[in-house]
Design an enzyme around this catalytic site. Structure first.
Site, PDB file in Angstrom:
ATOM      1  N   GLY A  73      -4.573  -1.167  -1.272  1.00 24.10           N
ATOM      2  CA  GLY A  73      -4.318  -1.600   0.098  1.00 24.10           C
ATOM      3  C   GLY A  73      -2.859  -1.981   0.299  1.00 24.10           C
ATOM      4  O   GLY A  73      -1.956  -1.395  -0.308  1.00 24.10           O
ATOM      5  N   SER A  74      -2.662  -2.993   1.093  1.00 20.34           N
ATOM      6  CA  SER A  74      -1.310  -3.343   1.506  1.00 20.34           C
ATOM      7  C   SER A  74      -0.426  -3.816   0.376  1.00 20.34           C
ATOM      8  O   SER A  74       0.798  -3.816   0.500  1.00 20.34           O
ATOM      9  CB  SER A  74      -1.363  -4.431   2.577  1.00 20.34           C
ATOM     10  OG  SER A  74      -2.168  -3.986   3.634  1.00 20.34           O
ATOM     11  N   THR A  75      -1.026  -4.260  -0.750  1.00 23.75           N
ATOM     12  CA  THR A  75      -0.162  -4.702  -1.849  1.00 23.75           C
ATOM     13  C   THR A  75       0.688  -3.541  -2.349  1.00 23.75           C
ATOM     14  O   THR A  75       1.759  -3.743  -2.902  1.00 23.75           O
ATOM     15  CB  THR A  75      -0.987  -5.258  -3.034  1.00 23.75           C
ATOM     16  OG1 THR A  75      -1.924  -4.275  -3.461  1.00 23.75           O
ATOM     17  CG2 THR A  75      -1.725  -6.519  -2.638  1.00 23.75           C
TER      18      THR A  75
END
Lengths: 486, 465
Positions: free
Chosen positions: A216-218
């Site tokens: 995801g956004s990581t």
């Protein structure tokens, strides 16, 4: 009649000679081979005849040995806080074999390693019982406890690394299993093992090393690193060319952001602060597959890690079109990462761009704790230049100070981080994973980088966000390490 | 060649009786097993075993009484045979007791502890030994029972066919309430008596009345009869009693005695040809022989995914190495069942006493056989010579067949290691065997009676240096 008698005497002598030659063949020439034959049960009996060496954390053994209750094996393994340490130790069972450190360092732990030859010879003369050597790990007991307690009854994993050396400080996975319950040779041990194996929650899976999740956004920190390294953007505070809405290349679909944030033409810092899908998706599409892949692989993607326990390879795909690359660059599509991989990404950034090879065995010792072999830190690659790493650190610190990761703030300590809420399942039908990656920094540099992932079936969909679920765990782990540093 | 020319007379010099040598050797033969007994206890529990005193006293008593009887009734007997038998018997008792300490092979289903019973059997064996010495004043008396011996031996050999097979072989007679008996052990002695008596009478006919054919002396048809009969009997034992060992033992015994009696190498060739033909013939259709041979060729092969007894024994030998694990510290119980105490007792010797211990045990047997052959050489009468070589030959063949089978020189056969292995019949019969050999050696070494003053005796006695 004496002549034939003498011949018979010679014949009898030959019979005895044949026996003597044969026993010399079996007990001298073939002896070693037979004694070590895997079908020779003595091999196993000998293996469990003495206390196995221990796996050590913070100078204290987290394993032990006790006398078996039944059968011809004398000692069996015990574990202190077995469920908490299972992702580190693995298990060793008289019936079901062994895995992880218990398997990899088996020669040391059982005492059969060549380097323990002198100890074996000595104990032969002194009459002491043969003993195994010990494995001293790099783990930090307080950090591990914080990680395991933080995950609690939820499914998830934590990996924490010392960015300066690559030493693994915490490696937790929940739900876990108690390796003590499968260590013996009884039917009960087999039953316990089968129960663990059948459990749909997969307690025996080491999620920190062996489960790959969409990051995801990581993953946007990797995309940001790629943008800086490949010169797409130099200044983290300059506006980017990021229209809103932004249509995926060669597609009819718009890439949307999660919430109403100032993402249009946002600077890298602001984009990371608000986790703008549009900005990082477009960076991915602009850089294209090859450049993204190059940076991702420098961070360790598409490669198994051996710490020395094997960690699955994290995935960033090759040969993707622009739209797929864009989605991959915000940690969706095919992109998948182990918690260890995301901890490595964070550690490389926190260590000014130098990625250290992760390891969890500090040294192997003989039974008296004298060192046989010590692991020295090793540089794996340099995914970022020091300048770009510092720029990225500033961006990640903004995330914690002012953005989605405020729950990881620690007073008087610089903390940088990134949240992630990864969707998965067909049409995002399944509960998303909550991610959080972060590092803490003092004047001496960064002592800890951590990656946390929580997969929670019970939480409300709204509650699952990296900032809400995962960040507090990361904070506790970092705090535990910082407390030890003082 | 007549009887008289071969007889050696030692002459008027008084031969030492060597009884004190025997006593000194007996002391070792008692002390060594007692030490072994202590060794097992120390290895198993870290303390001297409680039964050590009783065991030591019991063994000393048996050896002491036997020695006194020999001193009284066979003063010129060979000084080593009694100590050797005592030592082997004593070590056997220790080994059986040591294996009794392994709960997995000492269950009630397997007959429980065997050592106390074996101690009683040993005592009975020594009693029979004493009985033979006491009542058999001259071994030549046995010559009178040549044909009775033949009948008894045949009955003993054929009897097990009518009893159910036990442990895969039909070599037992079960007497309800008493236990089971292995008649072949006794038949071995009785048939040697028959052969000795028969061959002594027939040897000239067999040796001289033969036809020369292609450089070999072939026997006449009518002399061939008994040989073929023994050959057929051996094959019958092999086929109906599935007992490879006994069959090999009897045929081998016959060939050896025939050779000694006739001094004709052609008989050996003839005998070996017959036995080879018989063995190949039987092996081609008897499945149990084939499986034994298969097991012998591939001792470590798994059977139904499990490790076989043969393989377990081989592992035991291999794991023993040069010096062994020490008494009480091996794992020969892995062989399973009662086999470690009986057929496979050498595996325990090999594992716990090592190559050195096993070689020592084999050499003890070799020495005992050598003393037997020496007795045959020294015997003054052809019957004594034949009987002594027959008994020693049978003993040698049995040792070779068992030890060779267990260590893999030849396919495994179901026989027991004399004195060492668990089994009442075996230990009793072998004590009787030793007694007869002692009697022959006593007669052989006894100073010749002073020459009778009659001129008749002077003429018939020929002294050869």
């Amino acid at each position: 009649m004496n002549k034939p008698l003498r011949r018979v005497a010679i014949f009898c002598g030959l019979l005895i000679l044949a026996l003597l030659v044969r026993v010399n063949w079996v007990q001298y020439v073939k002896a070693d081979e037979l004694a070590k034959d895997p079908n020779n049960r003595r091999v196993l009996i000998d293996r469990y005849a003495h206390k196995r060496g221990d796996i050590i954390v913070d100078g204290k053994a987290i394993t032990g040995s006790k006398e078996s209750r039944s059968g011809d094996f004398k000692f069996q393994r015990t574990y202190k806080d077995g469920a908490m340490w299972a992702p580190v130790t693995g298990f060793t069972s008289q019936r079901m074999g062994s895995n992880q450190i218990e398997s990899i360092e088996d020669d040391i732990l059982t005492g059969t390693d060549d380097r323990l030859f002198f100890d074996r010879t000595l104990s032969m003369f002194t009459g002491d019982k043969k003993q195994g050597g010990h494995v001293v790990t790099t783990l930090n007991g307080a950090a591990q406890r914080a990680a395991y307690k933080g995950l609690g009854s939820r499914k998830g994993a934590v990996a924490a690394i010392d960015p300066k050396t690559g030493a693994i400080l915490a490696l937790a996975s929940t739900p876990s299993y108690d390796p003590s319950k499968v260590a013996g040779n009884t039917d009960e041990d087999v039953k316990n093992w089968q129960k663990y194996e059948k459990d749909p929650d997969k307690p025996t899976t080491n999620r920190a090393l062996r489960e790959t999740y969409p990051p995801g956004s990581t993953f946007k920190v990797v995309t940001a690193a790629a943008a800086l390294e490949h010169g797409l953007y130099d200044d983290v505070d300059a506006k980017t060319e990021s229209p809103l809405p932004w249509r995926l290349p060669l597609s009819t679909k718009n890439l949307v952001n999660d919430g109403n944030h100032p993402c249009e033409n946002a600077s890298l810092r602001v984009a990371l602060q608000w986790s703008c899908n549009t900005v990082f998706g477009k960076i991915g599409a602009d850089l294209d597959n090859d450049k993204m892949l190059e940076t991702a692989e420098k961070f360790g993607f598409n490669e198994q890690q051996f710490v020395p326990v094997r960690s699955n390879a994290s995935v960033f795909s090759k040969d993707m079109d622009k739209a797929q690359t864009a989605l991959s660059s915000i940690g969706q599509f095919n992109t998948a990462a182990t918690p260890l991989q995301m901890a490595m990404v964070t550690a490389a950034i926190a260590n000014d761009g130098r990625l250290m090879k992760p390891y969890m065995i500090d040294r192997l010792t003989d039974p008296n704790l004298d060192v046989l072999e010590r692991t020295s830190p090793e540089e794996m690659s340099t995914p970022l230049s020091p300048e770009n790493a510092q720029k990225l650190q500033e961006m990640m610190e903004t995330v914690v100070n002012e953005g989605t990761g405020t729950k990881a703030k620690i007073p008087n300590v610089t903390v940088g981080g990134k949240t992630g809420t990864a969707q998965h399942g067909v049409d995002n039908s399944e509960k998303p994973y909550a991610w959080f990656i972060s590092y803490a920094k003092t004047e001496q540099g960064s002592p800890v980088a951590v990656a946390v992932v929580v997969e929670d079936d019970n939480a409300n969909r709204e509650d699952i966000s990296g900032g809400g679920l995962a960040a507090p765990i990361a904070k506790d782990v970092m705090q535990a390490v910082l407390d030890r540093e003082k | 060649m007549s009887v008289v020319t071969n007889t050696t007379t030692i002459g008027a010099i008084e031969a030492p009786s060597r009884r004190n040598t025997e006593l000194a050797m007996l002391a070792f033969a008692v002390i060594i097993p007692v030490f072994a007994y202590a060794n097992v206890g120390l290895a198993k529990d870290g303390s001297l075993p409680a039964g050590m005193l009783g065991y030591g006293l019991g063994l000393s008593l048996l050896a002491g009484v036997a020695h006194l009887m020999v001193r009284k009734f066979a003063p010129y007997a060979d000084p080593l045979m009694l100590p050797l038998a005592t030592l082997l018997n004593g070590l056997g008792l220790v080994l059986i007791w040591r294996l009794d300490l392994e709960p997995t092979i000492t269950t009630d289903a397997l007959g429980g502890a065997m050592a106390p019973k074996q101690m009683i059997w040993s005592a009975l064996g020594v009693a029979l030994f004493l009985g033979v010495l006491l009542f058999l004043k001259d071994h030549r008396v046995l010559q009178r029972y040549t044909y009775i011996s033949m009948v008894v031996a045949l009955v003993l050999l054929i009897l097990p066919m009518f009893f159910p097979a036990k442990f895969g072989a039909r070599i037992w007679i079960t007497i309800p309430g008493v236990g089971s008996l292995q008649p072949a052990e006794f038949a071995k002695i009785i048939i040697a008596i028959f052969f000795a008596g028969y061959l002594m009478v027939k040897r000239d006919a067999l040796a001289l009345a033969s036809r020369r054919f292609m450089g070999m002396y072939l026997p006449r048809g009518r002399d061939l009869g008994p040989i073929l009969a023994i050959w057929a009997l051996s094959l019958m034992i092999l086929i109906f009693e599935t007992d490879l060992g006994t069959s090999l033992l009897f045929f081998g015994l016959f060939v050896i005695m025939l050779y000694v009696a006739t001094e004709r190498t052609s008989w050996v060739v003839f005998g070996l040809t017959l036995s080879a033909a018989g063995a190949v013939g039987v092996a081609s259709f008897a499945s149990h022989v084939q499986s034994r041979v298969e097991n012998w060729l591939n001792p470590l092969a798994l059977q139904d995914g499990g490790v076989t007894e043969t393989a377990q024994a081989v592992y035991a030998f291999g794991s023993g190495g040069l010096f062994g694990s020490g008494l009480g510290q091996g794992y020969s119980r892995l062989i399973g069942g009662i086999a470690p105490k009986s057929d496979y007792i050498l595996a325990t010797v090999g594992e716990e006493m090592g190559l050195t211990g096993l070689m020592a045990i084999i050499l003890l047997y070799g020495l005992l056989i050598e003393r037997g052959v020496r007795t045959a050489l020294a015997a003054r009468d052809p019957f004594g010579k034949l009987l002594a070589i027959g008994l020693s030959g049978a003993f040698a063949l049995q040792v070779f067949v068992v030890a060779g089978g267990v260590t893999g020189v030849i396919p495994l056969t179901g026989m027991t290691m004399p004195f060492l292995a668990q089994g009442g019949s075996s230990v009793i019969a072998n004590w009787a065997l030793i007694a007869i050999l002692l009697r022959i050696s006593d007669t052989a070494r006894r100073p010749a009676p002073a020459p009778a003053p009659t001129s008749d005796a002077e003429m018939t006695q020929v002294v050869r240096p």
